[in-house]
Design an enzyme around this catalytic site. Structure first.
Site, PDB file in Angstrom:
ATOM      1  N   HIS A   1       0.941  -1.291  -0.099  1.00 18.15           N
ATOM      2  CA  HIS A   1       0.123  -0.119  -0.073  1.00 18.15           C
ATOM      3  C   HIS A   1       0.893   1.162   0.062  1.00 18.15           C
ATOM      4  CE1 HIS A   1      -3.903  -2.031   1.643  1.00 18.15           C
ATOM      5  NE2 HIS A   1      -3.379  -2.683   0.708  1.00 18.15           N
TER       6      HIS A   1
ATOM      7  N   GLU B   1       0.795   3.992   1.980  1.00 17.38           N
ATOM      8  CA  GLU B   1       1.374   4.243   3.008  1.00 17.38           C
ATOM      9  C   GLU B   1       2.651   3.631   3.668  1.00 17.38           C
ATOM     10  OE1 GLU B   1      -2.908   5.466   2.902  1.00 17.38           O
ATOM     11  OE2 GLU B   1      -1.860   3.876   2.322  1.00 17.38           O
TER      12      GLU B   1
ATOM     13  N   CYS C   1      -6.440   2.376   5.581  1.00 16.40           N
ATOM     14  CA  CYS C   1      -7.198   0.974   5.881  1.00 16.40           C
ATOM     15  C   CYS C   1      -6.463   0.474   7.155  1.00 16.40           C
ATOM     16  CB  CYS C   1      -6.817   0.226   4.670  1.00 16.40           C
ATOM     17  SG  CYS C   1      -5.147  -0.438   4.653  1.00 16.40           S
TER      18      CYS C   1
ATOM     19  N   CYS D   1      -2.453   0.150   7.256  1.00 19.93           N
ATOM     20  CA  CYS D   1      -1.880   1.368   7.129  1.00 19.93           C
ATOM     21  C   CYS D   1      -2.033   2.225   8.463  1.00 19.93           C
ATOM     22  CB  CYS D   1      -2.066   2.169   5.799  1.00 19.93           C
ATOM     23  SG  CYS D   1      -1.577   1.118   4.331  1.00 19.93           S
TER      24      CYS D   1
END
Length: 209
Positions: free
Chosen positions: A59, A61, A87, A90
């Site tokens: 992801h 982040e 999410c 993260c």
């Protein structure tokens, strides 16, 4: 637009152009200088050294945090800017990273997990500050871009899924715009024309208005 947001949006557009989920993130130091960048790479076949790719954990982040070269004390003065509300993965990584400020440009009613703060004794310990979203038109444009990409990846049947229903509850205009962008191919044309991120963001804002 504030430089960290410009950089995060550039990363999100780079992710879109690479064929993966259009989310970008950057980290700035206490002086506001961009010191780390990351983007979604779950469908990528490469990544800069130290980042992850071709994995469901890749992801934006996460990759930005993996690129951050700061000691713990310096991280306390840093801020993470991301184009989409983090999410659970993260959000947990951000909390454990020692970075204390989080800014996000668009809500994610399906997976967004900023509400995890305070949910457990551990997640209540640190003085975390969260802000977002800051611009309604930008939020709609970013969600529309993600909707367009999700339809392209999964097929039009996803339009009637629970996933999109969650977004319709909070930002119905974004879902409608995203479906239109998929059917008209406007974003893909701009990708193929190598349009820069700033122009794409301005164009999306005009579509919203």
């Amino acid at each position: 637009m504030h430089r960290p947001w410009q950089a995060a949006l550039e990363m999100a557009w780079e992710a879109y152009c690479a064929g993966t989920i259009p989310i970008g993130a950057v980290i700035v130091n206490s002086e506001g200088e961009v010191v780390a960048r990351g983007r979604n790479r779950i469908l990528d076949t490469f990544a800069p050294d130290g980042q992850i790719y071709n994995d469901m954990l890749a992801h934006a982040e996460i990759n930005a945090l993996l690129s951050l070269k700061m000691d713990q004390e310096e991280r306390h003065g840093a801020s993470l800017y991301t184009t989409m509300e983090p999410c659970p993965l993260c959000m947990g990584a951000f909390y454990m990273s020692s970075v204390r400020r989080l800014h996000f440009a668009a809500r994610d009613p399906y997976a967004g997990s900023t509400n995890l703060l305070g949910a457990t004794p551990y997640l209540s310990r640190k003085p975390i500050k969260i802000s977002g979203p800051f611009n309604a038109a930008l939020e709609i444009g970013l969600i529309a871009m993600m909707v367009e990409r999700e339809i392209g990846l999964r097929g039009e049947h996803i339009i009637s899924s629970r996933y999109f229903d969650e977004f319709r509850e909070t930002t119905p205009q974004a879902v409608t715009l995203g479906i239109s962008l998929f059917r008209t191919r406007e974003l893909r044309r701009r990708r193929d024309d190598n349009t820069c991120a700033g122009e794409v963001v301005n164009w999306l804002a005009n579509q919203v208005q």
